[in-house]
Scaffold this motif. Structure first.
Motif, PDB file in Angstrom:
ATOM      1  N   PRO A 139      -0.354   2.150  -2.241  1.00 55.58           N
ATOM      2  CA  PRO A 139       0.659   1.570  -1.349  1.00 55.58           C
ATOM      3  C   PRO A 139       1.015   0.123  -1.653  1.00 55.58           C
ATOM      4  O   PRO A 139       2.108  -0.323  -1.295  1.00 55.58           O
ATOM      5  N   VAL A 140       0.156  -0.602  -2.313  1.00 55.72           N
ATOM      6  CA  VAL A 140       0.422  -2.021  -2.593  1.00 55.72           C
ATOM      7  C   VAL A 140       0.407  -2.304  -4.090  1.00 55.72           C
ATOM      8  O   VAL A 140       1.364  -2.865  -4.638  1.00 55.72           O
ATOM      9  N   GLN A 141      -0.639  -1.888  -4.751  1.00 53.69           N
ATOM     10  CA  GLN A 141      -0.810  -2.198  -6.167  1.00 53.69           C
ATOM     11  C   GLN A 141      -0.012  -1.230  -7.038  1.00 53.69           C
ATOM     12  O   GLN A 141       0.231  -0.080  -6.640  1.00 53.69           O
TER      13      GLN A 141
END
Length: 311
Positions: free
Chosen positions: A45-47
């Motif tokens: 979700p972020v990286q």
């Protein structure tokens, strides 16, 4: 297992493992250039990480909307499937998957080494000071005995914690801490029996022959004190093993690379109520058997050296 990358078409790069057909639990690709994705993967979700679970044939495809750079670097992390082995762990494994039986054998070796070396060094130092105190008397006797009284008044575990807090952990440091704790027992015992021997006729005869004090104490007095000192030595081996295990249980004894029985008991403390009892119970049983065996040996030696029990 080796990771390889090779072109698989226009704007496409295939990543897999060698040998072919290796089953993977998942394959994660990181640090891809902008616009590149991994087919059939879920994205973090972020990286910028893509993970493919159980990739078919151990291979994945990296696709891009535009031309891929001529040279770029990415990170691939592969996790293989759990595989059964032919090893049988009779006493189970610890929290890190290590064989408990092998760890217990290694811990027994360390405990025996520490107990013998520490108790032996304490016996040599304490017996020597006790004989010196009995022979010289006066101010020498007073100084040595006050030091013995001071050491006997301290808690052995507290002294060991203080010494290891200053010097750090390690086998040699643990041995030094046990020697500092135990020498006073030998000094008091050796002085007590040497004082009773110095008043006997054979000592007076040795003095009349102008034998040196060292020869009188080492060749004549010490052999008559050794039966009691040997009994104390066997009992102090058990005390040394118990103290080393207590220090290791508290995390200040031996390093993690040298597992002792106390450290094995401590490592299973958090699992004792989750039905993984063997991590703490089996090392505890072995430690109990070792200490009881040394105490029984000391009691037997005491009986053998007690002339009042002869029939």
């Amino acid at each position: 297992m080796t990771l390889v990358a090779e072109p698989c078409g226009l704007n496409c790069l295939g990543v897999g493992v060698q040998p072919e057909g290796t089953r993977l639990a998942n394959l994660q690709i990181r640090n891809l250039p902008a616009g590149a994705t991994v087919e059939g993967a879920r994205k973090h979700p972020v990286q910028p990480w893509w993970t493919v679970d159980n990739p078919e044939g151990g291979k994945v495809r990296i696709a891009s909307n535009g031309p891929l750079p001529a040279t770029f670097t990415f990170l691939a992390i592969a996790r293989s499937m759990d595989q059964e082995t032919d090893f049988v762990f009779r006493l189970g494994t610890d929290s890190f998957g290590r064989d408990m039986f092998s760890a217990i054998l290694y811990g027994v070796r360390i405990c025996v080494f520490v107990g013998l070396v520490a108790a032996g060094a304490a016996m040599v130092i304490g017996t020597g000071l006790g004989l010196l105190s009995a022979w010289r008397g006066g101010i020498t006797d007073a100084i040595i005995m006050r030091a013995v009284d001071f050491m006997l008044g301290l808690l052995a575990l507290l002294v060991g914690l203080a010494i290891l807090a200053i010097l750090g952990n390690g086998v040699s440091k643990v041995v030094l801490a046990i020697v500092i704790v135990q020498w006073s027992y030998y000094a008091r015992t050796a002085r007590s029996f040497a004082m009773s021997e110095l008043g006997k006729e054979y000592v007076e005869a040795a003095r009349c022959l102008r034998l040196s004090p060292a020869r009188i104490m080492l060749r004549h007095v010490l052999p008559n004190c050794m039966p009691q000192i040997i009994v104390l030595f066997t009992l102090n081996i058990a005390s040394a093993i118990s103290l080393e295990s207590s220090l290791s249980f508290l995390g200040v004894g031996l390093p993690l690379t040298r597992p002792s029985l106390g450290m094995l008991i401590a490592s299973g403390d958090e699992f004792i109520f989750s039905h993984k009892y063997w991590i703490s119970i089996y090392p505890g049983i072995v430690l109990l058997v070792m200490i009881v065996a040394m105490n029984l040996l000391g009691d037997r030696l005491r009986d053998l050296n007690n002339p009042r029990l002869d029939r």
